[in-house]
Scaffold this motif. Sequence first.
Motif, PDB file in Angstrom:
ATOM      1  N   THR A 139      12.058  -5.556 -21.037  1.00 54.07           N
ATOM      2  CA  THR A 139      13.142  -5.143 -20.144  1.00 54.07           C
ATOM      3  C   THR A 139      14.431  -5.862 -20.526  1.00 54.07           C
ATOM      4  OG1 THR A 139      11.674  -4.683 -18.280  1.00 54.07           O
ATOM      5  CG2 THR A 139      13.978  -5.109 -17.768  1.00 54.07           C
ATOM      6  N   THR A 140      15.513  -5.109 -20.646  1.00 53.57           N
ATOM      7  CA  THR A 140      16.820  -5.695 -20.935  1.00 53.57           C
ATOM      8  C   THR A 140      17.572  -5.937 -19.643  1.00 53.57           C
ATOM      9  OG1 THR A 140      17.013  -4.628 -23.093  1.00 53.57           O
ATOM     10  CG2 THR A 140      19.050  -5.341 -22.052  1.00 53.57           C
ATOM     11  N   ALA A 193      31.004   1.413 -21.372  1.00 54.22           N
ATOM     12  CA  ALA A 193      31.789   1.332 -22.607  1.00 54.22           C
ATOM     13  C   ALA A 193      31.600  -0.025 -23.286  1.00 54.22           C
ATOM     14  CB  ALA A 193      33.265   1.575 -22.311  1.00 54.22           C
ATOM     15  N   PHE A 194      31.584  -1.104 -22.488  1.00 53.67           N
ATOM     16  CA  PHE A 194      31.305  -2.443 -22.996  1.00 53.67           C
ATOM     17  C   PHE A 194      30.158  -3.025 -22.187  1.00 53.67           C
ATOM     18  CE2 PHE A 194      35.747  -1.871 -24.257  1.00 53.67           C
ATOM     19  CZ  PHE A 194      35.698  -2.235 -25.598  1.00 53.67           C
ATOM     20  N   LEU A 195      29.108  -3.411 -22.884  1.00 56.22           N
ATOM     21  CA  LEU A 195      27.878  -3.862 -22.216  1.00 56.22           C
ATOM     22  C   LEU A 195      27.405  -5.155 -22.868  1.00 56.22           C
ATOM     23  CD1 LEU A 195      24.836  -1.638 -21.305  1.00 56.22           C
ATOM     24  CD2 LEU A 195      24.489  -3.615 -22.778  1.00 56.22           C
ATOM     25  N   ALA A 196      26.978  -6.123 -22.042  1.00 55.77           N
ATOM     26  CA  ALA A 196      26.442  -7.392 -22.554  1.00 55.77           C
ATOM     27  C   ALA A 196      24.954  -7.465 -22.234  1.00 55.77           C
ATOM     28  CB  ALA A 196      27.173  -8.579 -21.929  1.00 55.77           C
ATOM     29  N   ARG A 197      24.141  -7.676 -23.256  1.00 57.06           N
ATOM     30  CA  ARG A 197      22.687  -7.782 -23.079  1.00 57.06           C
ATOM     31  C   ARG A 197      22.256  -9.238 -22.965  1.00 57.06           C
ATOM     32  NH1 ARG A 197      19.204  -3.568 -26.573  1.00 57.06           N
ATOM     33  NH2 ARG A 197      20.675  -1.841 -26.779  1.00 57.06           N
ATOM     34  N   TYR A 198      21.214  -9.451 -22.152  1.00 60.96           N
ATOM     35  CA  TYR A 198      20.529 -10.738 -22.148  1.00 60.96           C
ATOM     36  C   TYR A 198      19.053 -10.445 -22.365  1.00 60.96           C
ATOM     37  CZ  TYR A 198      18.861 -15.350 -20.901  1.00 60.96           C
ATOM     38  OH  TYR A 198      18.246 -16.580 -20.935  1.00 60.96           O
ATOM     39  N   GLU A 199      18.542 -10.842 -23.548  1.00 60.27           N
ATOM     40  CA  GLU A 199      17.178 -10.521 -23.968  1.00 60.27           C
ATOM     41  C   GLU A 199      16.523 -11.746 -24.606  1.00 60.27           C
ATOM     42  OE1 GLU A 199      17.797  -5.832 -25.222  1.00 60.27           O
ATOM     43  OE2 GLU A 199      18.492  -7.403 -26.600  1.00 60.27           O
ATOM     44  N   ASN A 241      15.350  -0.151 -20.149  1.00 56.47           N
ATOM     45  CA  ASN A 241      14.540  -0.248 -21.362  1.00 56.47           C
ATOM     46  C   ASN A 241      15.255   0.522 -22.455  1.00 56.47           C
ATOM     47  OD1 ASN A 241      12.621  -0.398 -23.356  1.00 56.47           O
ATOM     48  ND2 ASN A 241      11.158   0.993 -22.371  1.00 56.47           N
ATOM     49  N   PHE A 242      15.841  -0.198 -23.395  1.00 54.74           N
ATOM     50  CA  PHE A 242      16.537   0.431 -24.515  1.00 54.74           C
ATOM     51  C   PHE A 242      15.601   0.688 -25.695  1.00 54.74           C
ATOM     52  CE2 PHE A 242      20.169  -1.747 -22.389  1.00 54.74           C
ATOM     53  CZ  PHE A 242      20.947  -0.625 -22.127  1.00 54.74           C
ATOM     54  N   LEU A 243      14.320   0.364 -25.540  1.00 54.71           N
ATOM     55  CA  LEU A 243      13.364   0.544 -26.618  1.00 54.71           C
ATOM     56  C   LEU A 243      12.856   1.986 -26.674  1.00 54.71           C
ATOM     57  CD1 LEU A 243      11.237  -2.691 -26.009  1.00 54.71           C
ATOM     58  CD2 LEU A 243      13.117  -2.392 -27.636  1.00 54.71           C
TER      59      LEU A 243
END
Length: 405
Positions: free
Chosen positions: A307-308, A318-324, A382-384
């Motif tokens: 899970t992201t 448009a602008f996204l910050a991931r924490y993974e 879930n970007f997978l």
Amino acid sequence: MDKIFSNSTSNRLLLFFLALVAMAGQSACRKDEQKAGPVITHVRNYAASPNDTLVTSVFAGQWVVLSGHGLSDALQVSFNGVPASIKSVMFSDTTAVMQVPAVIPFPTIPAEKLNVITYVTSKGTTSYKFDILAPPPTITSISNENAKAGDSVYIYGSNLFFIEKLSFAGEVISDFSMAADGTVVGFILPHLAHSGKVVVTTKSGVDSTRFNVNDPVTGVICNFDDINPFSWGTNLENSSTEFPGNSGTYAVLKNDVLAAGDGTWWNNQRSINTNNVQWIPKDSLNTAIDGYALKFELNVPSTWNGTTLYVVRNYDMAFLARYEPWVSSTGAAVNYSAKGWRTVTIPLTMFRTNSGKGVSAGSLTELLGADAFSPINIQTANFLSVPTATGFYGAIDNIRIVKIK
């Protein structure tokens, strides 16, 4: 008839004999030197003049010139017992140019090897006593900037060796433990009377955080208590036994295993959405974008994989910050677990196009708009292309944006 030699003839014979003796001695000396092992007489800084000076100590990672004789054809050179790379090193009989090993586990070095340069050739070995220091310390992050008394706290960075003084929000920490590689220092947090910086002083120098810890006010946008522009999305709790160590209210995010590509953040307690908040002061929009970071405390008591957790502004992708944190250094997905509250730091440069994988915004105005006033959205997806390995269950508190430079 007796033969009589003049004084001049006798003197010439004596001088000739002495010359033969001297030549024989010099030849023997040259042979002895050729057979002798290496000798180090002094150390210079490897730099262009006038900085190529004699030095009385060197730092890990520093380039130096070892001077002496018998230095050619080195088989091994070590500093504090750690071998230096001698590939492509410039050697002559009188000099050797090389780099002191960048990584030296100072606390584990035996006393007899500490501050010793050892030089080995086929003709012998020499040991040269010389001060070899760790570089000045650098603090990169704090495990929990808003920890409570009795919590375990970790300071991460580099060259955290031979600490002479450590303070956290102005409180001197006298009992702490250090990792052998100098990357982390841990301790139990005492009671704190006020906010302040983290300061680490070692034999080699001093470093401090650019921000205050134990600071419940600076840059705080939402703490779900008295600073609470909370809008809608997820549950608020303040007494769960699964998230101990928090004295107030916090938000809880939760999802089961997500199907491939599941981005329905509005379902099943999967988002935190504030009202309009001032991300940074409007008059600071002309400063560099790398000068600020979004921070919050996060507690994840269960295994997390797939899970992201991501952040956007005003529901705009448009602008996204991931924490993974479950993505390993090799890019592989691994199980992540970090029970207890931890500070998450997301520099604003980590807000990127293309679902967080593209390019950063060129300026604060491009990222935050003309007034930097809009909601903050923290959501899960879930970007997978496959289902997530686990669900996600975590709590978030103290959402803030602070200066990091």
